[in-house]
Design an enzyme around this catalytic site. Structure first.
Site, short mmCIF file in Angstrom:
data_model
loop_
_atom_site.label_atom_id
_atom_site.label_comp_id
_atom_site.label_asym_id
_atom_site.label_seq_id
_atom_site.Cartn_x
_atom_site.Cartn_y
_atom_site.Cartn_z
N HIS A 155 0.86 -1.18 0.00
CA HIS A 155 0.00 0.00 0.00
C HIS A 155 0.90 1.23 0.00
O HIS A 155 1.59 1.50 0.99
CB HIS A 155 -0.91 0.00 1.24
CG HIS A 155 -1.90 -1.11 1.24
ND1 HIS A 155 -2.09 -1.94 2.32
CD2 HIS A 155 -2.75 -1.53 0.26
CE1 HIS A 155 -3.03 -2.82 2.03
NE2 HIS A 155 -3.46 -2.60 0.79
N CYS A 185 -6.04 -2.60 6.71
CA CYS A 185 -4.72 -3.25 6.68
C CYS A 185 -4.13 -3.20 8.09
O CYS A 185 -3.97 -2.12 8.67
CB CYS A 185 -3.79 -2.56 5.69
SG CYS A 185 -2.17 -3.39 5.56
N CYS A 225 8.31 -1.64 36.53
CA CYS A 225 7.97 -1.20 37.88
C CYS A 225 6.97 -0.06 37.78
O CYS A 225 7.20 0.91 37.05
CB CYS A 225 9.22 -0.74 38.63
SG CYS A 225 8.84 -0.02 40.25
N CYS A 246 10.48 -3.64 43.94
CA CYS A 246 11.58 -2.99 43.22
C CYS A 246 12.69 -2.65 44.21
O CYS A 246 12.44 -2.10 45.28
CB CYS A 246 11.07 -1.73 42.54
SG CYS A 246 12.35 -0.77 41.71
N CYS A 294 -21.00 3.14 71.79
CA CYS A 294 -20.72 2.05 72.74
C CYS A 294 -22.00 1.24 72.93
O CYS A 294 -23.08 1.81 73.18
CB CYS A 294 -20.25 2.63 74.07
SG CYS A 294 -20.11 1.38 75.38
N CYS A 297 -23.31 1.99 76.82
CA CYS A 297 -23.73 3.29 77.33
C CYS A 297 -24.11 4.27 76.23
O CYS A 297 -24.52 5.40 76.51
CB CYS A 297 -22.64 3.91 78.19
SG CYS A 297 -21.15 4.32 77.24
N CYS A 307 -6.12 -2.50 67.03
CA CYS A 307 -6.79 -3.64 67.65
C CYS A 307 -8.30 -3.42 67.68
O CYS A 307 -8.78 -2.32 67.95
CB CYS A 307 -6.23 -3.83 69.06
SG CYS A 307 -6.97 -5.20 69.95
N CYS A 325 -18.45 -6.00 65.45
CA CYS A 325 -19.83 -6.46 65.63
C CYS A 325 -20.47 -5.88 66.88
O CYS A 325 -21.67 -6.10 67.11
CB CYS A 325 -19.88 -7.98 65.67
SG CYS A 325 -19.07 -8.72 67.12
N HIS A 332 -15.49 -13.98 71.80
CA HIS A 332 -14.64 -14.03 70.62
C HIS A 332 -13.49 -15.03 70.74
O HIS A 332 -12.71 -15.17 69.81
CB HIS A 332 -14.10 -12.62 70.30
CG HIS A 332 -15.13 -11.76 69.64
ND1 HIS A 332 -16.33 -11.48 70.24
CD2 HIS A 332 -15.15 -11.14 68.43
CE1 HIS A 332 -17.04 -10.72 69.43
NE2 HIS A 332 -16.35 -10.50 68.32
#
Length: 492
Positions: A155, A185, A225, A246, A294, A297, A307, A325, A332
């Site tokens: 072409h 193409c 990287c 890296c 809380c 209260c 934590c 929760c 727990h």
């Protein structure tokens, strides 16, 4: 964890090309603990089968010159075998992701078809005949025959149109993707065809950089990287979704997708999760608040550490509860599994579309809240890490031991970050996981890991109250739980 009450990267090498130089990168979270994968092995001794590390992965960091040398070595060898130019050999390698054994098999089977599939030779049916006309098919100007240029497809276009075509594409950041101007193409232009057409050294330098980027990104054993202004290339033997770092800018990422490391979640799943989080950011906005009430209260409280064991003490009452929760912390020890596991509604498929939509949102918010909570815990525990470093420095200055004597405290904080980071990425994994025995096993191991991480977090924040042996034993248990989960569920 007590609570507060309230009413609410290195210089660039001048000899290196930087394929990322025009990309903007976000800064790291200020709460990150750098190199928390390093330096803790001596305090977490693994014996026998426990010594297996599911994240162990061999990789090499290459400079621009080293990676260019590797690429050129493959290219020269293949060019000699296929009896093609170096520029064409590079296009063949890009098309087949530098899998030389696959290329040689294809060449042995059908050499002509190999070049067609690599888009450096046209199919015989599409091969254009050389016309005697000296008109450029783009500008329709009559030009001398020596000023008409074409690829193997024949072409023909004038040199001026080719120059403009290549210049525009290179300015747009195109490297290997510069192709023939003819409609339909797909032939690619070899680099030795393009270079003489670029009008300035600056543009040639850009093209050279974009070619290097495309060569590396197409290579199944190489990754650029993603660190800002970092020209390093990571090389592996077997490409996997594993953690690499890296050695120049210290960027940590997944080798397979170049995003943040995300074990045990696979690359496709973490992309879906992050997209969903971005799309539903307004819906989940309230979760980003740092405060809760809380459960005893109703006073508004805020976490001041990583934590999740909350302790409130007053003259008339005290409360020990879980931040996630808001349940009694005493449960727990045996029921932590229930806190991290989403309870599916087995009858939801028989209910209305509105009810199913509410259930889907409820499920997403459950996992997102825990994902986000561990992310914030990582940032808060990074502050604890800084305090530990300051405390060690103070003790050393007061001749109360050396850095080596107290380094186990720093290592405990680093291991805590390592374990919590893994735990954070278990929640997208669980969100997309289908119900069944395997999910139950995963949730059990996830809960075991979470319980030991909270125990470690509690002890790290109160390191002076625990002797070295007790703290290192907890480190061993937490890391063992983490490795067990990854061994069973991290895609290998």
């Amino acid at each position: 964890m007590s609570v507060d009450m309230n009413s609410q990267g290195s210089d660039s090498n001048e000899e290196d090309y930087d394929p990322n130089c025009e990309e903007e990168e976000e800064d790291e979270d200020p709460g990150d603990i750098e190199d928390y994968y390093d330096g803790v092995a001596n305090d977490v001794e693994q014996q026998g089968a426990d010594a297996f590390d599911p994240e162990e992965y061999q990789f090499t960091c290459l400079t621009y010159k080293e990676s260019e040398s590797t690429l050129n070595e493959h290219m020269a060898s293949l060019a000699a075998t296929l009896k093609v130019s170096h520029a064409v050999a590079k296009l063949v390698l890009v098309s087949f992701h530098w899998q030389i054994s696959d290329i040689l098999e294809r060449h042995k089977s059908n050499a002509a078809q190999l070049l067609v599939e690599a888009r450096v030779q046209p199919t015989s049916s599409k091969h254009a005949m050389v016309h005697s006309s000296h008109h450029c098919a783009v500008c329709m100007q009559f030009v001398r025959k020596e000023n008409l240029l074409s690829l193997a497809c024949q072409h023909q276009f004038c040199r001026s149109c080719w120059e403009q075509h290549c210049t525009v594409l290179v300015k747009d950041g195109v490297g290997v993707g510069v192709s023939c101007m003819a409609q339909d193409c797909l032939l690619r232009t070899p680099e030795d065809f393009v270079f003489p057409l670029l009008p300035s050294e600056e543009l040639k330098d850009k093209y050279r950089r974009y070619l290097f980027r495309d060569y590396v990104e197409s290579h199944y054993q190489l990754q650029l990287c993603p660190g800002a202004d970092c020209p390093m290339v990571i090389q592996v033997q077997e490409p996997k979704a594993r953690r690499v770092q890296c050695n120049r800018c210290n960027e940590v990422f997944c080798f397979k997708c170049r995003q943040m490391y995300h074990a045990p979640t696979d690359c496709a799943t973490i992309r879906k999760w992050l997209t969903k989080c971005a799309d539903d950011s307004e819906t989940a906005n309230y979760i980003s608040a740092h405060t809760k009430d809380c459960p005893k209260c109703n006073i508004c409280i805020e976490k001041n550490g990583g934590c999740n064991h909350m302790v409130m003490g007053f003259l008339l009452f005290s409360a020990d509860f879980c931040w996630m929760c808001l349940g009694d912390w005493k449960t727990h020890g045996s029921e932590y599994y229930e806190c991290s596991r989403y309870k599916e509604n087995p009858d939801i498929v028989n209910q209305s579309q509105q009810a199913q939509a509410r259930e889907a949102l409820k499920k997403y918010l459950f996992y997102f809240e825990r994902w986000e909570n561990h992310n914030k815990s990582l940032q808060l525990e990074a502050q604890t890490y800084q305090r530990i470093q300051e405390k060690i420095q103070e003790r050393v200055m007061n001749n109360l031991g050396t850095w080596i004597d107290w380094q186990y405290l720093q290592n405990a904080a680093k291991l805590l970050a390592k374990c919590r980071y893994t735990l954070q990425y278990t929640y997208p994994y669980a969100y997309y996981m289908e119900s069944g025995p395997r999910k139950k096993l995963f949730e059990y191991q996830q809960a075991q890991l979470e319980a030991e991480i909270e125990n470690l977090s509690w002890k790290v924040e109160r390191a002076d109250s625990y002797d070295r042996g007790d703290l290192e034993n907890q480190m061993h248990i937490a890391e063992q739980r983490r490795r067990t989960l990854l061994k069973d569920f991290h895609d290998t």
